[in-house]
Design an enzyme around this catalytic site. Sequence first.
Site, PDB file in Angstrom:
ATOM      1  NE  ARG A  52      -5.901   5.889  -3.009  1.00  0.00           N
ATOM      2  CZ  ARG A  52      -6.031   4.930  -3.932  1.00  0.00           C
ATOM      3  NH1 ARG A  52      -5.912   3.653  -3.612  1.00  0.00           N
ATOM      4  NH2 ARG A  52      -6.299   5.244  -5.173  1.00  0.00           N
ATOM      5  CE  LYS A 164       2.234   8.092  -0.810  1.00  0.00           C
ATOM      6  NZ  LYS A 164       2.260   9.313   0.014  1.00  0.00           N
ATOM      7  NE  ARG A 196      -0.557  -3.223  -5.900  1.00  0.00           N
ATOM      8  CZ  ARG A 196      -1.598  -2.744  -6.579  1.00  0.00           C
ATOM      9  NH1 ARG A 196      -1.985  -1.488  -6.396  1.00  0.00           N
ATOM     10  NH2 ARG A 196      -2.251  -3.483  -7.442  1.00  0.00           N
ATOM     11  CB  SER A 234      -0.157   1.187  -1.272  1.00  0.00           C
ATOM     12  OG  SER A 234       0.461   2.236  -0.597  1.00  0.00           O
ATOM     13  CB  ALA A 235       0.980   1.987  -6.821  1.00  0.00           C
ATOM     14  CB  SER A 350      -3.938  -2.216   2.418  1.00  0.00           C
ATOM     15  OG  SER A 350      -2.709  -2.854   2.248  1.00  0.00           O
ATOM     16  CB  ALA A 353      -1.218  -8.949  -1.774  1.00  0.00           C
ATOM     17  CD  GLN A 356       2.451  -6.228  -1.802  1.00  0.00           C
ATOM     18  OE1 GLN A 356       1.830  -5.615  -0.955  1.00  0.00           O
ATOM     19  NE2 GLN A 356       2.321  -5.973  -3.093  1.00  0.00           N
ATOM     20  N   PRO A 358       1.842 -15.386  -0.671  1.00  0.00           N
ATOM     21  CG  PRO A 358       0.915 -17.270   0.347  1.00  0.00           C
ATOM     22  CD  PRO A 358       1.672 -16.002   0.653  1.00  0.00           C
ATOM     23  N   GLY A 361      -3.064 -15.039  -0.535  1.00  0.00           N
ATOM     24  CA  GLY A 361      -2.728 -14.786   0.862  1.00  0.00           C
ATOM     25  C   GLY A 361      -1.993 -13.477   1.007  1.00  0.00           C
TER      26      GLY A 361
END
Lengths: 372, 372, 372, 372
Positions: A52, A164, A196, A234-235, A350, A353, A356, A358, A361
């Site tokens: 990254r 981010k 996140r 995303s952190a 990515s 979650a 983000q 359930p 998911g």
Amino acid sequence: MPECLVFRVPTRHPADISGLDALIESGAVAPDEIVAVFGKTEGNGCVNDFTRPLAVMALEAALGARLGVSPATIGARVALVMSGGTEGGLSPHLLILARREGPAGEGKAAKGKALAVGTAFTDDFLPEEIGRMAQVRATAAAVRRAMAIAGLAEVSDVHFVQVKCPLLTSARIQEAAARGEGVATHDTYASMGLSRGASALGIGLALGEIPESALDDSVIGTRTDLYSGRASASAGIELMRNEIIVLGNAPGWSGPLRIAHRVMRDGIDFPAIQGALADLGFPGAGQLPPEAAERVLALLAKAEPSGNGLIRGRRHIMNDDSDINATRHARALVGGVAAAAIGRTDLFVSGGAEHQGPDGGGPVAVIGRVVA
Amino acid sequence: MPECLVFRVPTRHPADISGLDALIESGAVAPDEIVAVFGKTEGNGCVNDFTRPLAVMALEAALGARLGVSPATIGARVALVMSGGTEGGLSPHLLILARREGPAGEGKAAKGKALAVGTAFTDDFLPEEIGRMAQVRATAAAVRRAMAIAGLAEVSDVHFVQVKCPLLTSARIQEAAARGEGVATHDTYASMGLSRGASALGIGLALGEIPESALDDSVIGTRTDLYSGRASASAGIELMRNEIIVLGNAPGWSGPLRIAHRVMRDGIDFPAIQGALADLGFPGAGQLPPEAAERVLALLAKAEPSGNGLIRGRRHIMNDDSDINATRHARALVGGVAAAAIGRTDLFVSGGAEHQGPDGGGPVAVIGRVVA
Amino acid sequence: MPECLVFRVPTRHPADISGLDALIESGAVAPDEIVAVFGKTEGNGCVNDFTRPLAVMALEAALGARLGVSPATIGARVALVMSGGTEGGLSPHLLILARREGPAGEGKAAKGKALAVGTAFTDDFLPEEIGRMAQVRATAAAVRRAMAIAGLAEVSDVHFVQVKCPLLTSARIQEAAARGEGVATHDTYASMGLSRGASALGIGLALGEIPESALDDSVIGTRTDLYSGRASASAGIELMRNEIIVLGNAPGWSGPLRIAHRVMRDGIDFPAIQGALADLGFPGAGQLPPEAAERVLALLAKAEPSGNGLIRGRRHIMNDDSDINATRHARALVGGVAAAAIGRTDLFVSGGAEHQGPDGGGPVAVIGRVVA
Amino acid sequence: MPECLVFRVPTRHPADISGLDALIESGAVAPDEIVAVFGKTEGNGCVNDFTRPLAVMALEAALGARLGVSPATIGARVALVMSGGTEGGLSPHLLILARREGPAGEGKAAKGKALAVGTAFTDDFLPEEIGRMAQVRATAAAVRRAMAIAGLAEVSDVHFVQVKCPLLTSARIQEAAARGEGVATHDTYASMGLSRGASALGIGLALGEIPESALDDSVIGTRTDLYSGRASASAGIELMRNEIIVLGNAPGWSGPLRIAHRVMRDGIDFPAIQGALADLGFPGAGQLPPEAAERVLALLAKAEPSGNGLIRGRRHIMNDDSDINATRHARALVGGVAAAAIGRTDLFVSGGAEHQGPDGGGPVAVIGRVVA
């Protein structure tokens, strides 16, 4: 009327900017039109994923040279969101989002809505605000600002919000302690999940998916039933604020691109992907044929292992595997399911979650070129 | 008329035989009816995967106790084929194949064809025969014997042939050398691929997919255009012969089960899976609904990374990943694609597909319960 | 006078019992003399390490056959302690500990002390007792019983205490909940550390290393300054009690073997190993010459990454590596340091050292054959 | 008289150049004095280790800014040798080598010899020359030139030769084929080993360790008995030539630094390290005390798994581990052994030692500050 352009270019390695260069050289996009770059890089997507920063360093150098500014200033004008992990068959690539200004009323979509993008930033957070309601509320406010910039007046027109967000480090924890402030967690890895999660809850708050009354510090990271179906967070260590990119279909934007989304209820929720495709007018059965697949500019999805160790009642081994991180399994799985639908592997899947979608998911969004 | 029964039971760990025990206790199957057990275990599927011998040891102890014989004799009467690797969302499970004898003419499928199984073994190979034409020819002969046992007179009725085959060890190489004989390779890991490859070519020879004139020692492991579309081979240290299980639809067998197969041309060939499902009369579009998914007794597929590093022109990173073995990525991918079709994750996806389907692809077979 | 015998045999794979068989066949040890088997197996030493149950299953079958009893009863008479992970250069092997009865007063060490072994078991724990003071106190009592069996009246004569302890599973947590009882943690992986920690604190309590007044539920897993310098604990799913093996030098035992120990203050504490060797009369400088190395029957050490990410002020990356588990790095490191001292690699280095030595360090014990 | 300066600075991540910056800011070294930077980075040291290019990109940017030149030109004036892999307890760090010019005859070491450094480059190789005698001979010639630059007239005064060498890619292989030329191997990963091996043989040829008569294309990568005891080679995709850094003790150089070396015959050859330390006058027994450890500026060693799977007759599992690459195990092991000797973990242990020491062993060099 502005138009949101989306380009997808393959990368041969994390620092490969040849695809971006070619786009600019060809005139397809001007450097100052670029508002965001999403990248899938081939690292492990976990703590020690250095693909990254390598990609960010290469992009900043390339864009800095093109714009005639210092690489260090790129981050302030272009949102660079790198997501590590191309497990299974996922293919490393960049998604380049640009905003092109145009004369009013000329676009193909003048009478309807078209893909719109808006970005906004929060102020820098104090360490003690990360993973707490302060971050939730500031994120919600920034989402609303980004929506305004994109001309997205209705929350139902918003289909994907990428954030981010920062994380805690030992130094940051100590800095807070020196001021007499405690932080949400002393585990720096866990702080990524809390950051996140708080960001996702902020998105859900802004989009009306979660009532403010349900939110307080204690639910962050624990109440998995509270989630946004359009959040992707995303952190990263390189910032102290939240950077928000809102994608939706807005009136007043032109061009042939549209976005749709669904919530995958588990990692094999193929019908959810088909639903999003159907919303954009793609043929509904089986895998997209090549000509239709080409019209899918981007698929954006979040993946995570279910906490109960099951997918539709069958055991998965993601959480018990000490050789391969659970999020790596999850990305591979969702990547396979998404490739089954799209017929391509350069998909932006990515991991991580929290709030983000359930448990087990996550949201999935598709950006497609509609045909008249 | 015999009937081929297929049971799928989950496992909580590689040595878990509680599902098998419950089947026998319930009377669903008698121990002496069992002819083969296929197992997906949660190891890495590579050299140091000890979940396979652990599962075999547990199954031999359980079946030995049920049959009143020594565990050491089980291998001679029941083919135990353990496949390591449940990457992505794949779920560890056992497939228990049994042959039940019945009175002539009574079966539901008396007038058509039904799932049939036959097993056969080659003689033990000498080390210098492994990965060479001697193994190809002996495998082909054994496939023909297994077909005869299963009453499969037509090669077009054969849909999947599983082979368990030996590999070379340093001791075996030295034993050959002491007799003045050289072996196909001195690399013991590479010998697994050559043994699988020779076995697959033998299957292709028996099924008429590959002409004998195209075969000699030099093509084994090199001519990727020569392959069987119905072969699945796995190599193990515990035997010196090939063990063959042939599955097809044969006249003279009864019961509601049928098998179909297709060749996946790459790891995301979702239409191939849908084709096999369609052959069995399953609904053709999208993911199977739960009631249909329950009627899929087993999905058997091979997975491997393409040698050119591409899937439909997009780069994959499987072959360059020094953290996760390439075959692990491939299983995760194909597992995701197959789960997208079936809507379940307890699928038998195994890796290492030399001469088993085209480069980067592999055969896929589905065993389903047909409705009248 | 009894004599404690120690045999070290290599294994070719986790289920290899050929070395044990050869020992018994040669008459070197009788099956009913064996009181414990310690094994280093080549798994990952983490959650999904199935080399441990594979080794246990093989040992139980072999010892059951030798003793003419059911394999299922072996665990009640022989302590089987498998430790996964042979990273770096560590070599898989078994340590077989036996107690041989002899006529009083005949042994070579009649006038001094010699290696002594004693084993004891706690009662089964309730799930809510694991990782709490109930486990601490029961362990301490069992250590005292094992010491009595070994004739170890002085705590200063105890040099190593190995404990095999239980862990929490979802089923166990639910069973407690059904009775209205809460457990120490709902994270089953974390329960391994709490169980090891409580066991180590129990050892420290029994050996007088930790005052009872310093102990309560809250210190377990948190107060890293409280530790035993002679404790080694490993958690396993297959039991609900603690099994204790105490090793020391006791009067009344015969034979040429002695044990010594030191506390490694960090992972590179080479002088600690040299100190233990010096206590047994081994030459003090550099690596042992081969003839001396042969007289080292066993080296037993615990390894763990330091929590602050440093070794003597230099950063290590163990805690940030998402590809290789931190305990795997730690075993590799300590294995290298120990091999530097001993000149051999078949050393029993195990990971997970909560309350077993200081943070980042751990106990090390050496069993050697002394020369007259 | 010139002086060779050596600085060792820790890194917090692969792109961390703060230590280098601080050195320059403090005046300890001038940017234009730096001739080479060796770096240990925390990647996997294998094919997909992107910590190496990340470190190179950061160093080139930093040195370019300091020197007022383009980052792209740094590689031509400073040899940047990044070695991935800090397994076990190894600590990421940079070694900065500088040449400082001084007035003749003033140095502390005016009457003896002192540490000297020389660099040289071959011309770019054609693809078909890589891994063959052309590379061997060109390397030998470049080693001789670097020796001359360093004033090292006697081969016995050379103690370590680091080479950075190219590898084959698919594109390079095709370019050669288009000219009708075949290459040493079509396996790009294998080409790394052949390039390292040819480079090491070239060093051995230049240093008189290997007679030219023993060398031809066929021995490269096969004759493990032919090796240099002072060669360290690493292959990278970013160059087509060999870059050579020669280190030795030369007359005419000043300063308190000296270098010594030994050949480790296996991965646990602690006496070899002690021998090199003794050559520099360090105390000989056990681990260096802190004050002596501080005088060790650098330890440079190569590590690799033995091909026969044994260390002094005991099995290691490096070659059979499909979860952790064999070279990662080897670095962890040698890192532990070296840390046992030095008492520090910021040691330059790198992997892949074809023709660099005997099978399973490798050269080790120590740079120390001698006391008057």
